[in-house]
Design a protein around this motif. Structure first.
Motif, PDB file in Angstrom:
ATOM      1  N   TYR A   1      -7.600  -6.716   2.791  1.00 40.23           N
ATOM      2  CA  TYR A   1      -8.650  -6.305   1.858  1.00 40.23           C
ATOM      3  C   TYR A   1      -8.389  -4.895   1.335  1.00 40.23           C
ATOM      4  N   VAL A   2      -7.926  -4.008   2.215  1.00 37.79           N
ATOM      5  CA  VAL A   2      -7.641  -2.634   1.780  1.00 37.79           C
ATOM      6  C   VAL A   2      -6.557  -2.643   0.717  1.00 37.79           C
ATOM      7  N   ARG A   3      -5.476  -3.376   0.974  1.00 30.86           N
ATOM      8  CA  ARG A   3      -4.374  -3.431  -0.006  1.00 30.86           C
ATOM      9  C   ARG A   3      -4.843  -4.015  -1.329  1.00 30.86           C
ATOM     10  N   GLU A   4      -5.601  -5.106  -1.261  1.00 32.00           N
ATOM     11  CA  GLU A   4      -6.057  -5.742  -2.494  1.00 32.00           C
ATOM     12  C   GLU A   4      -6.986  -4.822  -3.270  1.00 32.00           C
ATOM     13  N   GLY A   5      -7.903  -4.167  -2.552  1.00 32.81           N
ATOM     14  CA  GLY A   5      -8.836  -3.263  -3.219  1.00 32.81           C
ATOM     15  C   GLY A   5      -8.139  -2.073  -3.842  1.00 32.81           C
ATOM     16  N   VAL A   6      -7.201  -1.486  -3.117  1.00 33.59           N
ATOM     17  CA  VAL A   6      -6.452  -0.336  -3.649  1.00 33.59           C
ATOM     18  C   VAL A   6      -5.638  -0.753  -4.869  1.00 33.59           C
ATOM     19  N   ASP A   7      -5.010  -1.917  -4.810  1.00 33.15           N
ATOM     20  CA  ASP A   7      -4.218  -2.392  -5.958  1.00 33.15           C
ATOM     21  C   ASP A   7      -5.112  -2.606  -7.175  1.00 33.15           C
ATOM     22  N   LEU A   8      -6.295  -3.186  -6.957  1.00 33.43           N
ATOM     23  CA  LEU A   8      -7.209  -3.432  -8.070  1.00 33.43           C
ATOM     24  C   LEU A   8      -7.637  -2.139  -8.741  1.00 33.43           C
ATOM     25  N   ILE A   9      -8.089  -1.183  -7.940  1.00 33.69           N
ATOM     26  CA  ILE A   9      -8.612   0.052  -8.533  1.00 33.69           C
ATOM     27  C   ILE A   9      -7.483   0.900  -9.109  1.00 33.69           C
TER      28      ILE A   9
ATOM     29  N   VAL B   1     -10.146   6.211  -0.996  1.00 33.98           N
ATOM     30  CA  VAL B   1      -9.753   7.446  -0.306  1.00 33.98           C
ATOM     31  C   VAL B   1     -10.113   7.360   1.176  1.00 33.98           C
ATOM     32  N   HIS B   2     -11.309   6.866   1.458  1.00 33.16           N
ATOM     33  CA  HIS B   2     -11.715   6.685   2.858  1.00 33.16           C
ATOM     34  C   HIS B   2     -10.771   5.719   3.581  1.00 33.16           C
ATOM     35  N   ASP B   3     -10.496   4.579   2.943  1.00 34.07           N
ATOM     36  CA  ASP B   3      -9.744   3.521   3.622  1.00 34.07           C
ATOM     37  C   ASP B   3      -8.272   3.876   3.821  1.00 34.07           C
ATOM     38  N   GLU B   4      -7.741   4.701   2.943  1.00 34.37           N
ATOM     39  CA  GLU B   4      -6.324   5.052   3.051  1.00 34.37           C
ATOM     40  C   GLU B   4      -6.077   6.196   4.029  1.00 34.37           C
ATOM     41  N   ALA B   5      -7.140   6.874   4.455  1.00 30.61           N
ATOM     42  CA  ALA B   5      -6.974   7.964   5.427  1.00 30.61           C
ATOM     43  C   ALA B   5      -6.616   7.372   6.792  1.00 30.61           C
ATOM     44  N   PRO B   6      -5.582   7.874   7.449  1.00 30.71           N
ATOM     45  CA  PRO B   6      -5.203   7.320   8.751  1.00 30.71           C
ATOM     46  C   PRO B   6      -6.218   7.609   9.854  1.00 30.71           C
ATOM     47  N   SER B   7      -7.060   8.619   9.642  1.00 29.64           N
ATOM     48  CA  SER B   7      -8.091   8.959  10.615  1.00 29.64           C
ATOM     49  C   SER B   7      -9.233   9.641   9.880  1.00 29.64           C
ATOM     50  N   ALA B   8     -10.374   9.755  10.559  1.00 25.36           N
ATOM     51  CA  ALA B   8     -11.514  10.434   9.946  1.00 25.36           C
ATOM     52  C   ALA B   8     -11.178  11.882   9.635  1.00 25.36           C
ATOM     53  N   GLU B   9     -10.435  12.518  10.543  1.00 20.19           N
ATOM     54  CA  GLU B   9     -10.080  13.929  10.348  1.00 20.19           C
ATOM     55  C   GLU B   9      -9.146  14.129   9.168  1.00 20.19           C
ATOM     56  N   ALA B  10      -8.365  13.104   8.831  1.00 23.94           N
ATOM     57  CA  ALA B  10      -7.398  13.220   7.737  1.00 23.94           C
ATOM     58  C   ALA B  10      -7.994  12.854   6.381  1.00 23.94           C
ATOM     59  N   THR B  11      -9.286  12.537   6.325  1.00 25.55           N
ATOM     60  CA  THR B  11      -9.922  12.148   5.070  1.00 25.55           C
ATOM     61  C   THR B  11      -9.845  13.285   4.056  1.00 25.55           C
ATOM     62  N   ASP B  12      -9.489  12.948   2.832  1.00 25.45           N
ATOM     63  CA  ASP B  12      -9.368  13.944   1.760  1.00 25.45           C
ATOM     64  C   ASP B  12     -10.750  14.192   1.160  1.00 25.45           C
ATOM     65  N   TRP B  13     -11.558  14.985   1.855  1.00 27.41           N
ATOM     66  CA  TRP B  13     -12.926  15.237   1.392  1.00 27.41           C
ATOM     67  C   TRP B  13     -12.999  15.987   0.065  1.00 27.41           C
ATOM     68  N   PRO B  14     -12.094  16.933  -0.226  1.00 26.43           N
ATOM     69  CA  PRO B  14     -12.144  17.561  -1.561  1.00 26.43           C
ATOM     70  C   PRO B  14     -11.995  16.547  -2.694  1.00 26.43           C
ATOM     71  N   GLN B  15     -11.123  15.555  -2.516  1.00 22.00           N
ATOM     72  CA  GLN B  15     -10.973  14.524  -3.548  1.00 22.00           C
ATOM     73  C   GLN B  15     -12.241  13.677  -3.643  1.00 22.00           C
TER      74      GLN B  15
END
Length: 412
Positions: free
Chosen positions: A270-278, A299-313
């Motif tokens: 689902y993550v791959r399909e959603g990322v490809d669509l958007i 952005v949330h789903d592609e982050a490997p961990s909560a700490e690595a989330t790109d919050w500025p984006q």
């Protein structure tokens, strides 16, 4: 063919058959009853006798015959009334043969437009869409929304009567109306998904079958309108959000917040399909709100961990969304993003402005966010009180337990 495969086939064919019957013969309310009886006949016969070579044509033929019977019965009942002269039986009309190939895409999309007509209430739109397009029974819809079956029956009946009385012709809306009607369709699917993903009341945190039905219908609309960016955006948003569902609850059904979820349990497909669509639609033009929300989810789903989330984006995307959407939930999520980038105090300051918004002022989510930010700021007593207040405002039992547990953890 096994019963489960027959059920899947009938659910797929249901809106196509209803659309074809209504387009040819009118009488949406009676046609819907006739199609339901045809589907029941198929469900009982096909597993034993085999699926016909042309299953959709079989269903249309049976439904048309049943519609004739229903209208004859209505004629007999109303024979002395003036309105009887206006009834015409399907076999007497200059209509195409019941098994003539039809445009499934047009019929299904038109049916969605009818079910989501702005003359109907949002509750009526949702119920009728699930019944007529989704193929769910009234009992299934009632269970999904935790209301008595009689209540849902009345809701669906009122919606069908509104369509009947409005004189809406079965056809595509005029070009000047199409965008608004499509927006209504997408909004209804969005509401159905949200209710399935996070139930607003009851013992379960989520109703997977309802979220799954919303995704199925969104896929259908995307197949019909593959070049519409917002349709693709909504489907991507659903997929990227639902991808987290396996990790959202613990062994006892308790809520697990995203920051604490085991991301290895997320649905990678689902993550791959959603990322490809958007990723495919964002560069094509001005993005609408569903596309931006999908981008945030990606952005949330592609982050490997909560700490690595790109919050500025994420914050930048919410600020774009704030410019085009007057939605208090967007403002609430924006406040969270601000807190993650600029600190809890900055986020808390933004919550003050939402307290005057009647659409969210009494919503448990406002207090839940306040509690979280107060906890981040180190104000334990105030955070505990806010968690308890939020728990008292939600009717979802898993969320109540989670919020009370957070308050208790602070107190320890």
């Amino acid at each position: 063919m096994p019963d489960a495969e027959v059920e899947d086939l009938l659910r797929t064919l249901a809106p196509q058959v209803l659309g074809a019957v209504v387009r040819r013969y009118g009488h949406f309310d009676t046609a819907e009853d006739a199609v339901q009886e045809a589907l029941l006949a198929a469900a009982s016969q096909w597993p034993e006798e085999g699926v016909p070579e042309r299953p959709k044509a079989w269903l249309i033929t049976v439904a048309a015959r049943r519609l004739t019977d229903l209208l004859r019965s209505e004629q007999a009942r109303q024979r002395r009334e003036d309105t009887v002269a206006q009834w015409v039986l399907p076999e007497q009309w200059l209509a195409p043969a019941a098994d003539r190939p039809v445009s499934d895409s047009d019929d299904t999309l038109i049916l969605l437009f009818m079910c989501c007509h702005p003359a109907l209430t949002p509750a009526g739109q949702i119920a009728l869409t699930l019944r007529a397009v989704g193929g769910l029974t009234t009992a299934e819809i009632a269970r999904a929304f935790l209301v008595p079956e009689g209540t849902m029956t009345r809701r669906i009946t009122r919606a069908k009567q509104s369509i009947q009385q409005s004189g809406i012709p079965f056809g595509m809306p005029r070009p000047e109306e199409r965008a608004a009607r499509l927006a209504a369709v997408l909004h209804v699917l969005y509401l159905i998904f949200n209710e399935g993903y996070t139930s607003t009341s009851g013992p379960a945190l989520q109703r997977a079958e309802l979220a799954g039905e919303a995704i199925r219908l969104a896929r259908m609309v995307h197949r019909l309108l593959p070049d519409d960016g917002e349709v693709a955006g909504l489907l991507a948003l659903m997929l990227l959000t639902d991808a987290r569902r396996p990790a959202r609850t613990g062994p006892d059904g308790e809520l697990v917040p995203m920051a604490e979820q085991d991301r290895s349990r997320w649905n990678a497909a689902y993550v791959r399909e959603g990322v490809d669509l958007i990723s495919a639609v964002l560069p094509k033009g001005v993005a609408g709100p569903y596309q931006i929300q999908a981008a945030i989810a990606a952005v949330h789903d592609e982050a490997p961990s909560a700490e690595a989330t790109d919050w500025p984006q994420i914050l930048a995307l919410y600020e774009v969304l704030m410019e085009i959407s007057d939605n208090p939930m967007v403002a609430l999520n924006h406040a969270v993003a601000v807190a993650m980038v600029r600190g809890a105090r900055a986020g808390l300051e933004l919550l003050g402005g939402l307290e005057a918004d009647e659409r969210i002022a009494r919503d448990h989510r406002l207090e839940a966010v306040r509690a979280h930010l107060l906890e981040m700021a180190g104000e334990r007593a105030a955070a505990r009180a806010a968690y308890d207040l939020a728990a008292g405002r939600t009717t979802s039992q898993p969320q109540q337990r989670y919020l009370h547990a957070r308050a208790a953890r602070i107190a320890d």
